[in-house]
Write a protein that holds these residues in place. Structure first.
Motif, mmCIF file in Angstrom:
data_model
loop_
_atom_site.group_PDB
_atom_site.id
_atom_site.type_symbol
_atom_site.label_atom_id
_atom_site.label_comp_id
_atom_site.label_asym_id
_atom_site.label_seq_id
_atom_site.Cartn_x
_atom_site.Cartn_y
_atom_site.Cartn_z
ATOM 1 N N LEU A 23 32.594 76.106 21.457
ATOM 2 C CA LEU A 23 32.999 77.375 20.858
ATOM 3 C C LEU A 23 34.258 77.207 20.015
ATOM 4 C CD1 LEU A 23 32.438 79.755 23.897
ATOM 5 C CD2 LEU A 23 30.907 79.326 21.985
ATOM 6 N N PRO A 24 34.344 77.929 18.910
ATOM 7 C CA PRO A 24 35.527 77.809 18.058
ATOM 8 C C PRO A 24 36.743 78.467 18.702
ATOM 9 C CG PRO A 24 34.105 79.555 17.263
ATOM 10 C CD PRO A 24 33.376 78.875 18.390
ATOM 11 N N VAL A 25 37.910 77.967 18.340
ATOM 12 C CA VAL A 25 39.152 78.598 18.765
ATOM 13 C C VAL A 25 39.302 79.869 17.939
ATOM 14 C CG1 VAL A 25 41.661 78.363 18.846
ATOM 15 C CG2 VAL A 25 40.200 76.392 19.370
ATOM 16 N N VAL A 26 39.559 80.975 18.605
ATOM 17 C CA VAL A 26 39.654 82.263 17.919
ATOM 18 C C VAL A 26 41.061 82.822 18.104
ATOM 19 C CG1 VAL A 26 38.707 84.586 17.776
ATOM 20 C CG2 VAL A 26 37.203 82.670 18.311
ATOM 21 N N LEU A 27 41.631 83.276 17.004
ATOM 22 C CA LEU A 27 42.994 83.807 16.994
ATOM 23 C C LEU A 27 42.999 85.305 16.767
ATOM 24 C CD1 LEU A 27 44.450 81.177 14.502
ATOM 25 C CD2 LEU A 27 44.614 81.093 16.991
ATOM 26 N N THR A 28 44.051 85.946 17.217
ATOM 27 C CA THR A 28 44.264 87.358 16.900
ATOM 28 C C THR A 28 44.948 87.429 15.531
ATOM 29 O OG1 THR A 28 46.462 87.421 17.888
ATOM 30 C CG2 THR A 28 44.590 87.928 19.346
ATOM 31 N N ALA A 29 44.995 88.617 14.975
ATOM 32 C CA ALA A 29 45.685 88.800 13.688
ATOM 33 C C ALA A 29 47.166 88.444 13.830
ATOM 34 C CB ALA A 29 45.512 90.230 13.193
ATOM 35 N N ALA A 30 47.777 88.802 14.949
ATOM 36 C CA ALA A 30 49.193 88.499 15.166
ATOM 37 C C ALA A 30 49.440 86.990 15.216
ATOM 38 C CB ALA A 30 49.687 89.164 16.448
ATOM 39 N N GLU A 31 48.548 86.256 15.868
ATOM 40 C CA GLU A 31 48.696 84.805 15.928
ATOM 41 C C GLU A 31 48.541 84.187 14.538
ATOM 42 O OE1 GLU A 31 47.076 83.958 20.461
ATOM 43 O OE2 GLU A 31 45.625 84.229 18.832
ATOM 44 N N ALA A 32 47.577 84.666 13.771
ATOM 45 C CA ALA A 32 47.375 84.170 12.406
ATOM 46 C C ALA A 32 48.579 84.509 11.522
ATOM 47 C CB ALA A 32 46.095 84.743 11.814
ATOM 48 N N MET A 33 49.156 85.690 11.720
ATOM 49 C CA MET A 33 50.355 86.082 10.969
ATOM 50 C C MET A 33 51.482 85.081 11.216
ATOM 51 S SD MET A 33 50.428 90.243 11.575
ATOM 52 C CE MET A 33 52.173 90.210 11.796
ATOM 53 N N ASP A 34 51.678 84.709 12.479
ATOM 54 C CA ASP A 34 52.737 83.752 12.826
ATOM 55 C C ASP A 34 52.491 82.397 12.177
ATOM 56 O OD1 ASP A 34 54.072 85.619 14.366
ATOM 57 O OD2 ASP A 34 53.219 84.907 16.263
ATOM 58 N N ILE A 35 51.251 81.946 12.211
ATOM 59 C CA ILE A 35 50.919 80.643 11.629
ATOM 60 C C ILE A 35 51.142 80.650 10.124
ATOM 61 C CG2 ILE A 35 49.017 79.048 11.145
ATOM 62 C CD1 ILE A 35 47.916 79.842 13.967
ATOM 63 N N LEU A 36 50.699 81.713 9.455
ATOM 64 C CA LEU A 36 50.830 81.802 7.999
ATOM 65 C C LEU A 36 52.223 82.207 7.541
ATOM 66 C CD1 LEU A 36 47.459 83.564 7.083
ATOM 67 C CD2 LEU A 36 48.059 81.154 6.769
ATOM 68 N N GLY A 37 52.972 82.828 8.429
ATOM 69 C CA GLY A 37 54.303 83.296 8.049
ATOM 70 C C GLY A 37 54.261 84.485 7.116
ATOM 71 N N VAL A 38 53.280 85.358 7.319
ATOM 72 C CA VAL A 38 53.157 86.557 6.488
ATOM 73 C C VAL A 38 53.361 87.794 7.351
ATOM 74 C CG1 VAL A 38 51.584 85.446 4.865
ATOM 75 C CG2 VAL A 38 50.637 86.723 6.787
ATOM 76 N N GLY A 39 53.582 88.900 6.690
ATOM 77 C CA GLY A 39 53.780 90.163 7.379
ATOM 78 C C GLY A 39 52.462 90.851 7.710
#
Length: 87
Positions: A23-39
């Protein structure tokens, strides 16, 4: 024919191993925000526009780590090409 029996902990371990392999690793929007460094606004704009592939489950977004990595690499390629063009 021998019957296979597992207790709950063995079953859970086997299921966890299966999930990690398949199964793929699935992120929340908040986790993706942290990784990308966006608001928050930028993140939801990316999700709603489809620029960051994701699925919506109920009211929540889920982003596969694979999709996030592909988006990051595509963005880098575009930036490199733009830089080469401007040089």
């Amino acid at each position: 024919m021998e019957e296979l029996e597992m207790d709950h902990s063995e079953y859970k371990e086997a299921l966890d191993a299966y999930k990690q392999e398949r199964l793929p690793v699935v992120l929340t929007a908040a986790e993706a925000m942290d990784i990308l460094g966006v608001g928050k606004n930028t993140m939801y704009r990316l999700l709603k526009s489809g620029k960051l592939p994701a699925v919506r489950i109920g009211r929540r977004w889920r982003i596969s780590l694979n999709s996030l990595e592909k988006t990051i690499h595509q963005k880098r390629r575009i930036e490199v090409q733009s830089h080469d063009y401007l040089s």
